[in-house]
Design a protein around this motif. Structure first.
Motif, PDB file in Angstrom:
ATOM      1  N   ILE A 100      -3.690 -16.559 -62.751  1.00 54.31           N
ATOM      2  CA  ILE A 100      -4.562 -15.907 -63.758  1.00 54.31           C
ATOM      3  C   ILE A 100      -4.911 -16.899 -64.869  1.00 54.31           C
ATOM      4  CG2 ILE A 100      -4.703 -14.076 -65.501  1.00 54.31           C
ATOM      5  CD1 ILE A 100      -2.755 -12.445 -63.644  1.00 54.31           C
ATOM      6  N   ALA A 101      -3.880 -17.638 -65.328  1.00 51.46           N
ATOM      7  CA  ALA A 101      -4.122 -18.611 -66.404  1.00 51.46           C
ATOM      8  C   ALA A 101      -5.176 -19.625 -65.962  1.00 51.46           C
ATOM      9  CB  ALA A 101      -2.820 -19.311 -66.778  1.00 51.46           C
ATOM     10  N   GLY A 102      -5.093 -20.074 -64.704  1.00 53.37           N
ATOM     11  CA  GLY A 102      -6.067 -21.038 -64.178  1.00 53.37           C
ATOM     12  C   GLY A 102      -7.471 -20.465 -64.156  1.00 53.37           C
ATOM     13  N   LEU A 103      -7.582 -19.223 -63.702  1.00 50.72           N
ATOM     14  CA  LEU A 103      -8.909 -18.582 -63.637  1.00 50.72           C
ATOM     15  C   LEU A 103      -9.499 -18.413 -65.045  1.00 50.72           C
ATOM     16  CD1 LEU A 103      -8.198 -15.830 -60.945  1.00 50.72           C
ATOM     17  CD2 LEU A 103      -9.730 -17.793 -60.693  1.00 50.72           C
ATOM     18  N   LEU A 104      -8.651 -18.004 -65.978  1.00 50.83           N
ATOM     19  CA  LEU A 104      -9.141 -17.810 -67.349  1.00 50.83           C
ATOM     20  C   LEU A 104      -9.584 -19.144 -67.952  1.00 50.83           C
ATOM     21  CD1 LEU A 104      -6.579 -15.219 -68.803  1.00 50.83           C
ATOM     22  CD2 LEU A 104      -8.820 -14.782 -67.806  1.00 50.83           C
ATOM     23  N   PHE A 105      -8.788 -20.173 -67.704  1.00 51.83           N
ATOM     24  CA  PHE A 105      -9.100 -21.508 -68.242  1.00 51.83           C
ATOM     25  C   PHE A 105     -10.441 -22.000 -67.686  1.00 51.83           C
ATOM     26  CE2 PHE A 105      -8.661 -26.049 -68.953  1.00 51.83           C
ATOM     27  CZ  PHE A 105      -8.042 -26.098 -70.189  1.00 51.83           C
ATOM     28  N   GLN A 106     -10.638 -21.791 -66.376  1.00 53.64           N
ATOM     29  CA  GLN A 106     -11.907 -22.176 -65.729  1.00 53.64           C
ATOM     30  C   GLN A 106     -13.092 -21.452 -66.352  1.00 53.64           C
ATOM     31  OE1 GLN A 106     -11.365 -21.190 -61.598  1.00 53.64           O
ATOM     32  NE2 GLN A 106     -11.295 -23.336 -60.997  1.00 53.64           N
ATOM     33  N   ASN A 107     -12.820 -20.274 -66.885  1.00 56.20           N
ATOM     34  CA  ASN A 107     -13.894 -19.469 -67.464  1.00 56.20           C
ATOM     35  C   ASN A 107     -13.919 -19.546 -68.995  1.00 56.20           C
ATOM     36  OD1 ASN A 107     -15.447 -17.720 -65.306  1.00 56.20           O
ATOM     37  ND2 ASN A 107     -13.342 -17.982 -64.594  1.00 56.20           N
ATOM     38  N   ASN A 108     -13.448 -20.678 -69.492  1.00 60.44           N
ATOM     39  CA  ASN A 108     -13.561 -21.015 -70.924  1.00 60.44           C
ATOM     40  C   ASN A 108     -12.702 -20.193 -71.881  1.00 60.44           C
ATOM     41  OD1 ASN A 108     -15.425 -23.095 -70.436  1.00 60.44           O
ATOM     42  ND2 ASN A 108     -17.074 -21.575 -70.285  1.00 60.44           N
ATOM     43  N   ILE A 109     -11.684 -19.516 -71.364  1.00 57.62           N
ATOM     44  CA  ILE A 109     -10.705 -18.917 -72.275  1.00 57.62           C
ATOM     45  C   ILE A 109      -9.745 -20.039 -72.652  1.00 57.62           C
ATOM     46  CG2 ILE A 109      -8.806 -17.256 -72.482  1.00 57.62           C
ATOM     47  CD1 ILE A 109     -11.442 -15.819 -72.375  1.00 57.62           C
ATOM     48  N   LYS A 110      -9.520 -20.189 -73.966  1.00 55.92           N
ATOM     49  CA  LYS A 110      -8.761 -21.354 -74.445  1.00 55.92           C
ATOM     50  C   LYS A 110      -7.292 -21.022 -74.724  1.00 55.92           C
ATOM     51  CE  LYS A 110     -12.997 -22.843 -76.716  1.00 55.92           C
ATOM     52  NZ  LYS A 110     -13.712 -21.574 -76.530  1.00 55.92           N
ATOM     53  N   PRO A 111      -6.431 -22.048 -74.629  1.00 55.98           N
ATOM     54  CA  PRO A 111      -5.035 -21.843 -75.050  1.00 55.98           C
ATOM     55  C   PRO A 111      -4.951 -21.868 -76.578  1.00 55.98           C
ATOM     56  CG  PRO A 111      -5.352 -24.095 -74.309  1.00 55.98           C
ATOM     57  CD  PRO A 111      -6.672 -23.406 -74.118  1.00 55.98           C
ATOM     58  N   LEU A 112      -3.879 -21.337 -77.130  1.00 57.99           N
ATOM     59  CA  LEU A 112      -3.728 -21.343 -78.591  1.00 57.99           C
ATOM     60  C   LEU A 112      -3.182 -22.675 -79.086  1.00 57.99           C
ATOM     61  CD1 LEU A 112      -2.331 -17.767 -79.043  1.00 57.99           C
ATOM     62  CD2 LEU A 112      -4.506 -18.601 -79.890  1.00 57.99           C
ATOM     63  N   PHE A 113      -2.381 -23.326 -78.249  1.00 58.44           N
ATOM     64  CA  PHE A 113      -1.871 -24.652 -78.616  1.00 58.44           C
ATOM     65  C   PHE A 113      -1.439 -25.372 -77.370  1.00 58.44           C
ATOM     66  CE2 PHE A 113       1.503 -21.491 -79.314  1.00 58.44           C
ATOM     67  CZ  PHE A 113       2.536 -21.972 -78.514  1.00 58.44           C
TER      68      PHE A 113
END
Lengths: 113, 137
Positions: A100-113
């Motif tokens: 899920i984290a990978g999919l979100l990252f691919q879709n421009n959802i960013k980490p907080l740090f």
């Protein structure tokens, strides 16, 4: 990213739906709720494998209005009731947290740090 | 305005109820959202601590003008070494508490982080009282 788009990306099932028009840019992934409570950012997604009442209570206290339950975990009726009372959307996804984290990252959802 | 709640040790199903009620009350009286978050995160960690470690507890929240005073008082095993307990990562929590998503030794440090003032008094085999103050202005 809106709730509907988000749910489609992670093959999600929206277990509790609220009418908030949130637009998400950030996500924090954790099974440890004290770590979630340390984050100062609002309007983030919480990605967790912890499917219990404390995940909903933590989101309520931290002003988080969308929780993604990973690894095929299901929200109980009690969790859904509390989430809807607190205007929190729960999305259940069959994927692992890493996936899920990978999919979100691919879709421009960013980490907080 | 004074609010009071009782907490049963070990009853995680109710953990967060008091914090939720306090949040609703603070919203109603138009307290700034950032302050509400600090207040309820500190209180919620306190509630979870009582559920995790004590036999029973009592929460009092006193909202008086520009100050919120909270007291979380429990009857329980107490804290042997408060300095150790304040260190991030120090924990005596059970496996059951960890399964609830807590017990990693972040509770008291999180409470301190979110409090304007915090004081802990504890007696071994008697209990612990945590007093927290938030200033609204």
């Amino acid at each position: 990213m809106t709730i509907t788009t988000l749910s489609e990306i992670i093959k999600g099932n929206i277990a509790s739906y609220t009418k908030n028009k949130a637009d998400f840019n950030f996500c924090f992934a954790s099974d440890l709720m004290s770590d979630v409570l340390r984050i100062d950012t609002d309007e983030m997604l919480l990605l967790t494998g912890l499917a219990n009442m404390q995940a909903i209570r933590t989101a309520e206290m931290a002003d988080i209005n969308c929780i993604i339950l990973a690894r095929g975990k299901k929200a109980t009726a009690e969790m859904v009731e509390l989430a809807e009372e607190s205007y929190i959307t729960i999305i259940e996804s069959p994927y692992s947290m890493f996936h899920i984290a990978g999919l979100l990252f691919q879709n421009n959802i960013k980490p907080l740090f | 305005m004074k609010l009071e709640f009782t907490i049963s040790g070990g009853d995680f199903s109710k953990a967060g109820f008091a914090s939720s009620e306090v949040k609703k009350m603070l919203k109603k009286i138009n307290v700034e959202p950032k302050i509400i978050k600090r207040v309820v995160v500190a209180l919620y960690e306190g509630e979870v601590n009582v559920c995790a470690h004590a036999y029973k507890g009592k929460i009092t929240v006193d909202i008086d003008g520009a100050i919120i005073k909270m007291q979380i008082k429990d009857e329980g095993p107490g804290i042997e070494n408060i300095d150790e307990a304040m260190k991030e990562g120090y924990s005596t929590a059970s496996e059951a508490v960890r399964e609830m998503g807590f017990g990693a030794g972040m509770g008291l440090p999180n409470m301190k982080k979110n409090a304007d003032e915090m004081q802990i008094e504890s007696k071994v085999n008697e209990g612990t009282t945590v007093s927290i103050v938030h200033y609204l202005k």
